[in-house]
Scaffold this motif. Structure first.
Motif, short mmCIF file in Angstrom:
data_model
loop_
_atom_site.label_atom_id
_atom_site.label_comp_id
_atom_site.label_asym_id
_atom_site.label_seq_id
_atom_site.Cartn_x
_atom_site.Cartn_y
_atom_site.Cartn_z
N VAL A 4 -3.60 -4.54 8.98
CA VAL A 4 -5.04 -5.07 9.25
C VAL A 4 -5.02 -5.91 8.29
O VAL A 4 -4.21 -6.19 7.16
CB VAL A 4 -6.43 -3.84 8.25
CG1 VAL A 4 -7.30 -4.65 8.53
CG2 VAL A 4 -6.29 -2.35 8.68
N VAL A 5 -5.21 -8.07 8.92
CA VAL A 5 -5.51 -8.87 8.28
C VAL A 5 -6.68 -8.81 7.53
O VAL A 5 -7.96 -8.36 8.59
CB VAL A 5 -5.12 -10.00 9.35
CG1 VAL A 5 -5.24 -11.17 8.47
CG2 VAL A 5 -4.28 -9.73 10.18
N TYR A 40 -1.74 -6.12 5.08
CA TYR A 40 -1.50 -4.83 4.65
C TYR A 40 -1.91 -3.56 5.66
O TYR A 40 -2.45 -3.69 6.64
CB TYR A 40 -3.01 -4.06 4.37
CG TYR A 40 -3.46 -4.62 2.94
CD1 TYR A 40 -2.91 -5.75 1.76
CD2 TYR A 40 -4.76 -6.41 3.03
CE1 TYR A 40 -3.08 -6.42 1.23
CE2 TYR A 40 -5.18 -6.88 2.32
CZ TYR A 40 -4.35 -6.59 0.78
OH TYR A 40 -4.32 -7.42 0.11
N PRO A 41 -0.77 -2.26 5.70
CA PRO A 41 -0.99 -1.29 6.78
C PRO A 41 -2.15 -0.66 6.44
O PRO A 41 -2.82 -0.73 5.47
CB PRO A 41 -0.03 -0.35 6.06
CG PRO A 41 0.83 -1.65 5.00
CD PRO A 41 0.46 -2.19 4.42
N PRO A 42 -2.89 -0.01 7.12
CA PRO A 42 -4.24 0.18 7.37
C PRO A 42 -4.88 1.43 6.48
O PRO A 42 -5.14 1.70 5.22
CB PRO A 42 -4.17 1.39 8.75
CG PRO A 42 -3.27 0.54 10.05
CD PRO A 42 -1.83 -0.22 8.70
N GLU A 43 -3.30 1.76 6.19
CA GLU A 43 -2.78 3.33 3.86
C GLU A 43 -3.74 2.28 3.48
O GLU A 43 -4.21 3.06 2.55
CB GLU A 43 -1.94 3.68 4.26
CG GLU A 43 -0.94 4.15 5.32
CD GLU A 43 -0.74 3.48 6.33
OE1 GLU A 43 0.42 3.90 6.61
OE2 GLU A 43 -0.52 2.69 6.56
N ASP A 53 -2.48 0.76 -5.77
CA ASP A 53 -2.41 1.91 -5.80
C ASP A 53 -1.19 2.33 -5.68
O ASP A 53 -0.68 1.88 -4.81
CB ASP A 53 -3.12 2.80 -5.82
CG ASP A 53 -4.64 2.76 -6.57
OD1 ASP A 53 -4.63 2.58 -7.35
OD2 ASP A 53 -5.60 3.32 -5.67
N GLU A 54 0.02 3.16 -6.46
CA GLU A 54 1.08 3.78 -6.19
C GLU A 54 0.58 5.39 -5.69
O GLU A 54 -0.23 5.95 -6.20
CB GLU A 54 2.05 4.11 -7.19
CG GLU A 54 1.88 2.91 -7.64
CD GLU A 54 3.15 1.65 -6.43
OE1 GLU A 54 3.57 2.79 -6.10
OE2 GLU A 54 2.98 0.41 -6.86
N PRO A 55 1.52 5.62 -5.17
CA PRO A 55 2.44 4.85 -3.79
C PRO A 55 1.65 4.23 -2.71
O PRO A 55 1.21 4.79 -2.01
CB PRO A 55 3.64 5.54 -3.26
CG PRO A 55 2.53 7.10 -3.11
CD PRO A 55 1.65 7.40 -4.19
N GLN A 56 2.37 3.55 -2.16
CA GLN A 56 1.39 2.63 -1.30
C GLN A 56 2.55 2.27 0.12
O GLN A 56 3.55 1.36 -0.72
CB GLN A 56 0.57 1.57 -1.26
CG GLN A 56 -0.49 1.89 -2.71
CD GLN A 56 -2.06 2.63 -1.17
OE1 GLN A 56 -1.82 2.18 0.37
NE2 GLN A 56 -2.21 3.23 -1.38
N PRO A 57 2.36 1.72 1.04
CA PRO A 57 3.66 0.64 1.41
C PRO A 57 3.71 -0.18 1.42
O PRO A 57 2.33 -0.90 1.28
CB PRO A 57 3.17 1.33 2.93
CG PRO A 57 2.24 1.67 3.26
CD PRO A 57 1.81 2.64 1.92
N PRO A 58 4.34 -1.44 1.64
CA PRO A 58 4.80 -2.04 1.42
C PRO A 58 3.32 -3.31 2.09
O PRO A 58 2.76 -3.20 3.56
CB PRO A 58 5.56 -3.59 1.38
CG PRO A 58 6.44 -2.06 1.85
CD PRO A 58 5.81 -0.90 1.93
#
Length: 143
Positions: A4-5, A40-43, A53-58
């Motif tokens: 997502v941009v 961003y990844p959608p997560e 927040d942790e953990p999040q994908p890069p």
């Protein structure tokens, strides 16, 4: 990789391809106002989660809309600011660039705005293609 941009207030464009990424970056830059754009990844944007927040994908943030300078910020393990080895030197006495971050100014000067707009876009394309920290730039510590 899906992503997502985001930029400004409420601007979100989902995508899966470099073509969709380029269209979103063109739209973000169209006003001519330098902006922070998050990829961003959608997560990262699910529910009440914060991108930090942790953990999040890069994820990746870049600057768009300035004719000569940009930045690349890695939001993942080891963090880092992208550095383009062949970028022109920061002009002596030039002020920092104010990039709009949802209505707030984020200032980028010689320690952060270390890439050209073309290289920032190349880094964004590499990120959406691989999901990994881009290799088209060198990485410096944020400190």
């Amino acid at each position: 990789m899906s992503y997502v941009v985001t930029w400004g207030w409420g601007n979100r464009r989902p995508g899966f391809s470099a073509t969709e990424l380029d269209a979103a970056l063109d739209e973000a830059a169209a006003s001519g106002v330098p902006r922070v754009v998050g990829i961003y990844p959608p997560e990262h944007l699910a529910g009440d989660a914060s991108p930090w927040d942790e953990p999040q994908p890069p994820a990746l943030q870049i600057g768009v809309g300035h004719p000569d300078r940009s930045f690349v910020l890695w939001l993942g393990p080891e963090g880092g600011i992208g550095v383009e080895a062949d970028a022109p030197s920061w002009p002596s006495g030039a002020p920092d660039i104010a990039f709009d971050y949802g209505g707030d100014a984020v200032f980028a000067g010689p320690t952060r705005a270390r890439v050209t707009p073309a290289t920032a876009r190349q880094a964004a394309r590499e990120f959406v293609r691989t999901g990994q920290r881009p290799t088209c730039v060198q990485w410096a510590s944020e400190q």
